[in-house]
Design a protein around this motif. Sequence first.
Motif, mmCIF file in Angstrom:
data_model
loop_
_atom_site.group_PDB
_atom_site.id
_atom_site.type_symbol
_atom_site.label_atom_id
_atom_site.label_comp_id
_atom_site.label_asym_id
_atom_site.label_seq_id
_atom_site.Cartn_x
_atom_site.Cartn_y
_atom_site.Cartn_z
ATOM 1 N N GLY A 113 0.851 -1.454 0.269
ATOM 2 C CA GLY A 113 -0.023 -0.182 0.036
ATOM 3 C C GLY A 113 0.817 1.305 0.105
ATOM 4 O O GLY A 113 0.715 2.814 -0.030
ATOM 5 N N GLY A 114 2.328 1.139 -0.096
ATOM 6 C CA GLY A 114 2.784 2.213 0.248
ATOM 7 C C GLY A 114 3.253 2.713 -1.215
ATOM 8 O O GLY A 114 3.222 3.986 -1.204
ATOM 9 N N LEU A 115 2.720 1.711 -2.065
ATOM 10 C CA LEU A 115 2.962 2.733 -3.570
ATOM 11 C C LEU A 115 1.888 3.770 -3.749
ATOM 12 O O LEU A 115 1.895 3.873 -4.860
ATOM 13 C CB LEU A 115 3.264 1.436 -4.361
ATOM 14 C CG LEU A 115 4.057 0.751 -4.291
ATOM 15 C CD1 LEU A 115 3.816 -0.764 -5.069
ATOM 16 C CD2 LEU A 115 5.568 1.348 -5.148
ATOM 17 N N SER A 132 8.116 0.093 -14.673
ATOM 18 C CA SER A 132 7.348 1.138 -13.813
ATOM 19 C C SER A 132 7.077 -0.060 -13.123
ATOM 20 O O SER A 132 7.325 -0.128 -11.176
ATOM 21 C CB SER A 132 6.028 2.197 -14.094
ATOM 22 O OG SER A 132 6.228 3.306 -14.563
ATOM 23 N N GLN A 133 6.486 -1.084 -13.347
ATOM 24 C CA GLN A 133 6.471 -2.235 -12.607
ATOM 25 C C GLN A 133 7.318 -2.659 -11.369
ATOM 26 O O GLN A 133 7.597 -2.810 -10.603
ATOM 27 C CB GLN A 133 5.336 -3.229 -13.166
ATOM 28 C CG GLN A 133 5.141 -4.533 -11.787
ATOM 29 C CD GLN A 133 5.201 -5.711 -12.688
ATOM 30 O OE1 GLN A 133 5.641 -6.375 -13.651
ATOM 31 N NE2 GLN A 133 4.668 -6.816 -11.847
ATOM 32 N N ARG A 134 8.942 -2.390 -11.925
ATOM 33 C CA ARG A 134 10.160 -2.482 -11.341
ATOM 34 C C ARG A 134 10.422 -2.351 -10.880
ATOM 35 O O ARG A 134 10.964 -3.003 -9.396
ATOM 36 C CB ARG A 134 10.758 -3.402 -13.058
ATOM 37 C CG ARG A 134 12.209 -4.259 -11.938
ATOM 38 C CD ARG A 134 11.959 -5.398 -12.002
ATOM 39 N NE ARG A 134 12.884 -6.089 -11.037
ATOM 40 C CZ ARG A 134 13.772 -5.715 -9.777
ATOM 41 N NH1 ARG A 134 12.347 -6.356 -9.212
ATOM 42 N NH2 ARG A 134 14.822 -6.301 -9.306
ATOM 43 N N ILE A 135 10.634 -0.830 -10.673
ATOM 44 C CA ILE A 135 11.183 0.054 -9.566
ATOM 45 C C ILE A 135 9.474 0.170 -8.146
ATOM 46 O O ILE A 135 10.246 0.358 -7.417
ATOM 47 C CB ILE A 135 10.942 1.259 -10.451
ATOM 48 C CG1 ILE A 135 12.391 1.095 -11.236
ATOM 49 C CG2 ILE A 135 11.444 2.406 -9.111
ATOM 50 C CD1 ILE A 135 12.111 2.121 -12.039
ATOM 51 N N LEU A 168 10.940 -1.066 -5.021
ATOM 52 C CA LEU A 168 10.534 0.207 -3.975
ATOM 53 C C LEU A 168 10.119 -0.677 -2.877
ATOM 54 O O LEU A 168 9.630 -0.352 -1.387
ATOM 55 C CB LEU A 168 9.362 1.330 -4.186
ATOM 56 C CG LEU A 168 10.441 2.398 -5.149
ATOM 57 C CD1 LEU A 168 9.020 3.180 -5.664
ATOM 58 C CD2 LEU A 168 11.812 2.988 -4.191
ATOM 59 N N CYS A 169 9.689 -2.303 -2.728
ATOM 60 C CA CYS A 169 8.318 -2.515 -1.661
ATOM 61 C C CYS A 169 9.323 -3.928 -1.543
ATOM 62 O O CYS A 169 9.465 -4.254 -0.525
ATOM 63 C CB CYS A 169 6.876 -2.827 -2.442
ATOM 64 S SG CYS A 169 5.709 -2.166 -2.544
ATOM 65 N N LEU A 203 0.483 -2.730 -6.862
ATOM 66 C CA LEU A 203 1.670 -2.426 -8.179
ATOM 67 C C LEU A 203 1.395 -2.114 -9.527
ATOM 68 O O LEU A 203 1.176 -1.444 -9.956
ATOM 69 C CB LEU A 203 2.727 -3.951 -8.140
ATOM 70 C CG LEU A 203 3.384 -4.025 -6.958
ATOM 71 C CD1 LEU A 203 4.215 -5.314 -7.400
ATOM 72 C CD2 LEU A 203 5.080 -2.898 -7.397
ATOM 73 N N LYS A 204 -0.168 -2.945 -10.269
ATOM 74 C CA LYS A 204 -1.274 -2.191 -10.883
ATOM 75 C C LYS A 204 -0.971 -0.298 -10.569
ATOM 76 O O LYS A 204 -1.035 -0.636 -12.070
ATOM 77 C CB LYS A 204 -2.221 -3.288 -10.894
ATOM 78 C CG LYS A 204 -1.956 -5.124 -11.603
ATOM 79 C CD LYS A 204 -2.777 -5.911 -11.320
ATOM 80 C CE LYS A 204 -4.069 -5.246 -12.454
ATOM 81 N NZ LYS A 204 -5.244 -6.645 -12.772
ATOM 82 N N MET A 205 -2.073 -0.223 -9.948
ATOM 83 C CA MET A 205 -2.054 0.687 -9.863
ATOM 84 C C MET A 205 -1.022 1.922 -9.916
ATOM 85 O O MET A 205 -1.279 3.531 -10.553
ATOM 86 C CB MET A 205 -2.833 1.930 -8.956
ATOM 87 C CG MET A 205 -3.288 2.680 -8.483
ATOM 88 S SD MET A 205 -4.148 3.348 -6.478
ATOM 89 C CE MET A 205 -5.242 2.041 -6.129
#
Length: 147
Positions: free
Chosen positions: A27-29, A65-68, A72-73, A90-92
């Motif tokens: 959720g931090g994303l 973007s997904q990889r980064i 980050l997670c 991650l999708k969002m």
Amino acid sequence: MLFSLPEMVSDKKIRVDFDSPDISSNGGLVLIGNMQNSLAWKIGQLIPDSRKKEFIHHTYMEMVSQRIGQILCGYEDTNDCNQLRGDSALKMSAGRSITAEQFAHRMILRQAMLRHGFKAIDSEWWHFTLKDEPFPDTYFTFSVKQL
């Protein structure tokens, strides 16, 4: 409010629910926001794409973007991508979140499967297995022909 939410979620309700079928520990994303037009997105735009367009499901911008987002997670390995491809946070962040209507359709399928003797596999919303599997240790191999 002590902080404002990024534009990508400012119009959405935030609900804390530990029983939801679409749950994410990433959720931090949400606080980082959508990575579109971010440095990750721009890096993805710089990668030459010689793939056949009709076979592309994810742009390089989305994949970077997904990889980064995964890094980050705390997901260090690239082999986490397959396991995490359904992760809603991650999708969002990669700009691939589903609509409310798509989510509602998923819940209709989930409820029907659960009602008819299947159990959900939590890591992937689209996978179910029989609760009382008659042959749990047997794998069946057979040919499939197109009629």
